[in-house]
Scaffold this active site. Structure first.
Site, PDB file in Angstrom:
ATOM      1  N   ASN A  61       0.820  -1.206   0.000  1.00 16.42           N
ATOM      2  CA  ASN A  61       0.000   0.000   0.000  1.00 16.42           C
ATOM      3  C   ASN A  61       0.864   1.270   0.000  1.00 16.42           C
ATOM      4  O   ASN A  61       0.332   2.373   0.067  1.00 16.42           O
ATOM      5  CB  ASN A  61      -0.938   0.025   1.202  1.00 16.42           C
ATOM      6  N   HIS A 100     -15.142  -0.240   5.355  1.00 15.27           N
ATOM      7  CA  HIS A 100     -14.001  -0.843   6.034  1.00 15.27           C
ATOM      8  C   HIS A 100     -14.308  -1.165   7.503  1.00 15.27           C
ATOM      9  O   HIS A 100     -15.101  -0.480   8.139  1.00 15.27           O
ATOM     10  CB  HIS A 100     -12.831   0.151   5.961  1.00 15.27           C
ATOM     11  N   GLU A 145     -16.819   5.286   1.327  1.00 20.01           N
ATOM     12  CA  GLU A 145     -15.430   5.418   0.893  1.00 20.01           C
ATOM     13  C   GLU A 145     -15.399   5.922  -0.549  1.00 20.01           C
ATOM     14  O   GLU A 145     -16.398   5.814  -1.263  1.00 20.01           O
ATOM     15  CB  GLU A 145     -14.716   4.051   0.948  1.00 20.01           C
ATOM     16  N   SER A 184     -10.920  -0.708  -1.503  1.00 17.43           N
ATOM     17  CA  SER A 184      -9.579  -1.245  -1.761  1.00 17.43           C
ATOM     18  C   SER A 184      -9.560  -2.684  -2.226  1.00 17.43           C
ATOM     19  O   SER A 184      -8.555  -3.138  -2.750  1.00 17.43           O
ATOM     20  CB  SER A 184      -8.728  -1.111  -0.514  1.00 17.43           C
ATOM     21  N   ASP A 219     -14.298   8.291   3.643  1.00 10.18           N
ATOM     22  CA  ASP A 219     -12.983   7.664   3.826  1.00 10.18           C
ATOM     23  C   ASP A 219     -12.252   7.703   2.480  1.00 10.18           C
ATOM     24  O   ASP A 219     -12.667   7.054   1.517  1.00 10.18           O
ATOM     25  CB  ASP A 219     -13.198   6.219   4.311  1.00 10.18           C
ATOM     26  N   HIS A 268      -7.668   5.160   0.395  1.00  9.40           N
ATOM     27  CA  HIS A 268      -6.995   4.585  -0.780  1.00  9.40           C
ATOM     28  C   HIS A 268      -6.934   5.560  -1.954  1.00  9.40           C
ATOM     29  O   HIS A 268      -6.632   5.163  -3.079  1.00  9.40           O
ATOM     30  CB  HIS A 268      -7.670   3.283  -1.200  1.00  9.40           C
ATOM     31  N   LYS A 323      -0.443   4.916   3.727  1.00 12.94           N
ATOM     32  CA  LYS A 323      -0.483   4.257   2.425  1.00 12.94           C
ATOM     33  C   LYS A 323       0.277   5.104   1.399  1.00 12.94           C
ATOM     34  O   LYS A 323       1.490   5.110   1.428  1.00 12.94           O
ATOM     35  CB  LYS A 323      -1.932   3.917   2.067  1.00 12.94           C
ATOM     36  N   THR A 326     -11.346 -10.551   5.098  1.00  8.32           N
ATOM     37  CA  THR A 326     -11.081  -9.298   4.382  1.00  8.32           C
ATOM     38  C   THR A 326     -12.038  -9.157   3.200  1.00  8.32           C
ATOM     39  O   THR A 326     -12.491  -8.062   2.875  1.00  8.32           O
ATOM     40  CB  THR A 326      -9.615  -9.255   3.912  1.00  8.32           C
TER      41      THR A 326
END
Ligand SMILES: *Cc1c(COP(=O)(O)O)cnc(C)c1O
Length: 404
Positions: free
Chosen positions: A53, A141, A184, A188, A213, A216, A247, A362
């Site tokens: 990342n 997330h 977001e 990701s 968010d 990323h 990141k 995840t």
């Protein structure tokens, strides 16, 4: 010792499913990213990292390194306290000003990580605003989910990236209750990007706050690295923008930006901000340098885009299926946890190519994948070697090809 049996029973279940996590022990080498030394006995000594990342390689940028070193020399290592009790350093304040400017907001507030910033900000907003309802995108997330849960506020999940569903759910709520729409920009795991203008429009129509968010996206999108909200010219319509320094900025830490009153509110009431030691001043100085650099420099972003496009085109030419998305993230779908782990093991051991298998929790079960993140520092030869290896493995393992 009999407690260990309780632990191992659950660990054995994870192993059986193929979801047990094995960390690759690497030694990053400054100046040689994406190459790293591997301490795995079965892997070559040198491996190419394909899942970092540190999207732009800023973790080894000379100016960022110099800022960190100089600040260690001038300020020492730790901050020496919480922000309230002796821990606020000049470098934290300077970084907060840099972040507020990055997103065109009045203020910013630093946290020890992006996870903590989401957890602390959402739990504080949700618990302290009376009758608050939080509307959360279905694929948000874990840090947002945990923050919302901890707030004990009413939570409504809306369909991923679906402004119409959000509209219906907002319309059903009492007009006078404070509402927060949490989402977001770049997701990701699939690498998809939200329809931000539509979401903002729906939120505004119902008088809801927007909590975005951009973890990323910061550093990567927008002409100053302000994220998708900058690129789309929407930053001033978002109530709160959250991001990470860990990141694309190549350091560590998290933050929120917004109005002066909003940041002061979180500063004054968030347990996860108040009761923890401030970031080391050297980390703050390095992050500030990284952000400032990416506000004016386009070369890292342009070169990254080139390498991302190159890898995508080569995968297409070989019929290796990957999720089509408009971001810098290339997920190659395997859809089986054991196969996913096996492919990653072979890539590592036989080719010195490191890509971590992405498994449950995840991503949902049955959507296991290898997730590639080409950086400006991956050479054309690195990409050629990766695609060559994948092509051989695809033949050996008889994984479905897409029609090229
Ligand atoms: C990584 C991540 C975070 C947490 O950021 P850290 O600085 O790594 O703690 C928050 N949100 C999303 C979407 C992330 O992927």
């Amino acid at each position: 010792m009999e407690f260990d049996a309780l632990f191992t029973a659950q660990l054995d279940a994870l192993k059986e499913e193929g979801n047990y996590r094995i960390f690759a022990e690497l030694e990053r080498r400054c100046g040689q990213f994406p190459t790293a030394r591997s301490h795995d006995d079965e892997a070559p000594d040198e491996v190419t990292v394909w899942c970092s990342n540190d999207y732009l390689g800023m973790g080894q940028h000379p100016a960022v390194i110099q800022a960190m070193k100089e600040t260690v020399d001038s300020c020492g290592t730790g901050a020496g306290g919480t922000r309230n009790i002796s821990g606020t350093n000049y470098h934290h304040v300077r970084l907060e000003a840099e972040l507020a400017d990055l997103h065109g907001k009045e203020a910013a507030l630093l946290f020890t990580s992006g996870y903590v910033s989401n957890w602390a900000a959402l739990s504080t907003l949700g618990s302290r605003l009376p009758d608050c309802v939080i509307l959360s995108d279905a694929l948000n997330h874990a840090s947002m989910i945990e923050g919302i849960r901890h707030s004990r506020a009413r939570k409504i999940i809306w369909k991923h990236n679906d402004p119409e569903d959000l509209d219906r759910k907002l319309a059903a709520l009492p007009a006078n209750a404070p509402k927060i729409v949490a989402f977001e920009s770049v997701y990701s795991m699939d690498g998809d990007i939200c329809p931000m203008a539509e979401i903002v429009e729906v939120a505004e129509k119902h008088g809801a706050m927007t909590y975005l968010d951009e973890v990323h996206a910061v550093g990567l999108y927008g002409s100053r690295g302000g994220g998708i909200s900058e690129r789309e010219g929407l930053a001033d319509r978002i109530t709160l923008i959250e991001g990470t320094l860990g990141k694309a900025f190549g350091c560590m830490g998290g933050y929120i930006t917004g109005s002066r009153a909003l940041c002061d509110f979180i500063r004054s009431f968030a347990s996860g901000f108040i009761f923890t030691t401030a970031l080391p001043p050297a980390v703050a100085a390095a992050a500030q340098t990284s952000i400032a650099h990416l506000k004016t420099s386009q070369v890292e972003r342009m070169r990254q885009r080139r390498q991302v496009a190159r890898l995508r085109a080569m995968l297409d030419a070989r019929g290796i299926p990957h999720l089509d998305n408009p971001s810098h993230i290339i997920p190659v779908m395997i859809k089986d946890p054991v196969k996913c782990r096996m492919l990653a093991d072979i890539l590592m051991r036989e080719y010195g190519i490191y890509v971590q298998p992405i498994n449950y929790p995840t991503v949902p079960k049955g959507t296991e994948r290898l997730r590639f993140t080409p950086s400006p520092l991956h050479s054309d030869a690195d990409i050629d070697r990766l695609v060559e290896a994948l092509t051989v493995l695809w033949k050996q393992c008889a994984i479905a090809h897409q029609v090229a």
